[in-house]
Motif scaffolding. Sequence first.
Motif, PDB file in Angstrom:
ATOM      1  N   GLY A   1      -5.398   0.480   6.267  1.00 54.68           N
ATOM      2  CA  GLY A   1      -6.301   1.502   5.758  1.00 54.68           C
ATOM      3  C   GLY A   1      -5.771   2.905   5.905  1.00 54.68           C
ATOM      4  O   GLY A   1      -4.711   3.147   6.489  1.00 54.68           O
ATOM      5  N   PRO A   2      -6.524   3.876   5.370  1.00 50.77           N
ATOM      6  CA  PRO A   2      -6.110   5.282   5.386  1.00 50.77           C
ATOM      7  C   PRO A   2      -6.466   5.988   6.686  1.00 50.77           C
ATOM      8  O   PRO A   2      -7.443   5.649   7.355  1.00 50.77           O
ATOM      9  CB  PRO A   2      -6.909   5.881   4.217  1.00 50.77           C
TER      10      PRO A   2
ATOM     11  N   PRO B   1       0.811  -1.223   0.000  1.00 49.17           N
ATOM     12  CA  PRO B   1       0.000   0.000   0.000  1.00 49.17           C
ATOM     13  C   PRO B   1       0.843   1.270   0.000  1.00 49.17           C
ATOM     14  O   PRO B   1       0.449   2.283  -0.589  1.00 49.17           O
ATOM     15  CB  PRO B   1      -0.841  -0.115   1.275  1.00 49.17           C
ATOM     16  N   VAL B   2       2.020   1.226   0.635  1.00 48.94           N
ATOM     17  CA  VAL B   2       2.923   2.374   0.616  1.00 48.94           C
ATOM     18  C   VAL B   2       3.451   2.590  -0.791  1.00 48.94           C
ATOM     19  O   VAL B   2       3.510   3.726  -1.291  1.00 48.94           O
ATOM     20  CB  VAL B   2       4.085   2.162   1.609  1.00 48.94           C
ATOM     21  N   ALA B   3       3.817   1.504  -1.458  1.00 48.39           N
ATOM     22  CA  ALA B   3       4.311   1.609  -2.831  1.00 48.39           C
ATOM     23  C   ALA B   3       3.248   2.200  -3.744  1.00 48.39           C
ATOM     24  O   ALA B   3       3.551   3.032  -4.622  1.00 48.39           O
ATOM     25  CB  ALA B   3       4.735   0.230  -3.331  1.00 48.39           C
TER      26      ALA B   3
ATOM     27  N   ARG C   1       3.524   5.611  -5.806  1.00 48.60           N
ATOM     28  CA  ARG C   1       3.351   5.559  -7.257  1.00 48.60           C
ATOM     29  C   ARG C   1       2.293   6.556  -7.716  1.00 48.60           C
ATOM     30  O   ARG C   1       2.338   7.040  -8.852  1.00 48.60           O
ATOM     31  CB  ARG C   1       2.961   4.141  -7.669  1.00 48.60           C
ATOM     32  N   ALA C   2       1.346   6.866  -6.834  1.00 50.34           N
ATOM     33  CA  ALA C   2       0.313   7.854  -7.149  1.00 50.34           C
ATOM     34  C   ALA C   2       0.794   9.276  -6.925  1.00 50.34           C
ATOM     35  O   ALA C   2       0.035  10.222  -7.134  1.00 50.34           O
ATOM     36  CB  ALA C   2      -0.934   7.587  -6.316  1.00 50.34           C
TER      37      ALA C   2
ATOM     38  N   MET D   1      -4.826   2.427  -2.400  1.00 47.71           N
ATOM     39  CA  MET D   1      -4.223   1.414  -1.540  1.00 47.71           C
ATOM     40  C   MET D   1      -4.722   0.008  -1.845  1.00 47.71           C
ATOM     41  O   MET D   1      -4.010  -0.974  -1.648  1.00 47.71           O
ATOM     42  CB  MET D   1      -4.488   1.754  -0.070  1.00 47.71           C
ATOM     43  N   ALA D   2      -5.954  -0.105  -2.336  1.00 43.94           N
ATOM     44  CA  ALA D   2      -6.521  -1.412  -2.649  1.00 43.94           C
ATOM     45  C   ALA D   2      -5.945  -1.987  -3.934  1.00 43.94           C
ATOM     46  O   ALA D   2      -6.048  -3.200  -4.164  1.00 43.94           O
ATOM     47  CB  ALA D   2      -8.035  -1.324  -2.750  1.00 43.94           C
ATOM     48  N   GLY D   3      -5.362  -1.154  -4.769  1.00 43.63           N
ATOM     49  CA  GLY D   3      -4.741  -1.639  -5.995  1.00 43.63           C
ATOM     50  C   GLY D   3      -5.720  -2.411  -6.855  1.00 43.63           C
ATOM     51  O   GLY D   3      -6.842  -1.951  -7.113  1.00 43.63           O
TER      52      GLY D   3
END
Length: 510
Positions: free
Chosen positions: A250-251, A139-141, A145-146, A266-268
């Motif tokens: 989660g956020p 989720p950090v990646a 990336r965003a 985060m859910a990709g």
Amino acid sequence: MQRLQKNGSKTDTRGYRQLSTSVFSLLSSLHARQFSRASGFTSQVSSVEVVQAYVDRIQEVNPFLNAVVKDRFAAALQEAAQVDKLIEEETGGEEVLEDRLPLLGVPLSVKESFALQGMPNATGVIARRGVVSAVDAPPVALLKRAGAVPLGVTNTSELCMWCESHNRLRGITNNPYDLERIPGGSSGGEGSILGAAGAVIGVGADIGGSIRMPCFFNGIFGHKTTPGVVSPENQHPPYTGRHEEYLSTGPMCRYAEDLLPMLKIMAGPNAHTLSLDTKVDLKKLRFFTVPHDGGGSLTNPVSGELVDAQRKVVERLEADLGVQVEEVHFPELRYGFQIWDTYMGLPDKEGKPPVPFAVRMGEPGRPVWPLWELLKWMVGKSEHTMAAIALALVEMTHVSKPSPFILQQKEQLQKKVDELLGTDGVFLYPSHPRVAPKHHHPLFRPFDFAYTGIINILGLPVTQCPLGLGEEGLPLGVQVVGGKMQDRLTLAVALYLEKTFGGWREPGAK
């Protein structure tokens, strides 16, 4: 206000109160520009200015909070400069950047239990002080990336298994609304720095309330996702036994509007399973309120001001939306802690039990001896906190076979709740029996987290929502719980509650 030790001398924290209003106007004005419209930097404010504002804020408040345990300010400012260059060179229009990099230049904080490349990943264990992450947790990646810019990593409880962010490696983290109070755990550093406006968005993980309690105590929003939607990989400690079924990443953030876009990212590849783009009509939802756990013998009664806050939510829902909020009671909730404790100890599908906590405490060496650690702690020689030692001691008393009665209570509760919520129902539930406790007080009321922990075992999504400040100037709040995979419903209710009750309030506000 409490007086803190800083560099060996007393520091008057009244200066913190003054700081708490000195930069909020700037930070608030930057928020919408940087989050929802990346290309707005070119005409309104640069990414470097945004990141520098948050760096300055952290440097102002962190000496009082001890929330950020390792920063990467120099790298963050370099990345912000690259963002500005990218925006300047973009020829495809702002829509192109927004679509490709929706979080471009947004300052991010990360719970230290998540792998963040080049940052420590010790989770408060002295024996892990030299561990540095070589990769990013998924989720950090995805957030990076965003376009998000990580500012640093934040403090946790020892091995993320206590409701106060305190460990012998990094020390204790304070609540920005009252430095004598806890910020919660295990994502307490995240809650503290976000509540103090030191970052725009943050990342937390929750297996017993570790997102929701810090969000509640620090007056911010947080979302415990439906388990399995956001990857739990590359966190420490890693999940074992059946923990993956109850752990949610989660956020965490100050503004409800940021929860949905963060969760989408985060859910990709799993984001589509939640139908997050489907519009929610609050007037068509079925609302319920559960005022307490039925009087559990291990938990404290819910305080009057929190009962009153939840009642006001019910009244506003009925007045504003024209819905009928039904009060319901589940007698099984009084066994909330016992259910959580039992299911956390169950073996996985292959029959492998969870790794004992005493083993985790000793890694990478031998398991600790809890009784020996207790004796060492009593003379100030232990490298572990009392909370961690107590948990290891309690673990020694566990029986090998779970109680059939407790298993039955869980199954009954699961069936009732699933039938009640369906795909269009939500219920309100207290976040905790009390507002943020004073430091170390949870040791004397250790089971109050059952109000959050039971939701993990039920596998439900839940959004923690602030409801203003209470009698002592401390945040109030409520959990909004939905059916499995119905995360979008609780996120929509969070937007309504923010508009109705004001959302996050700056520390020190009247």
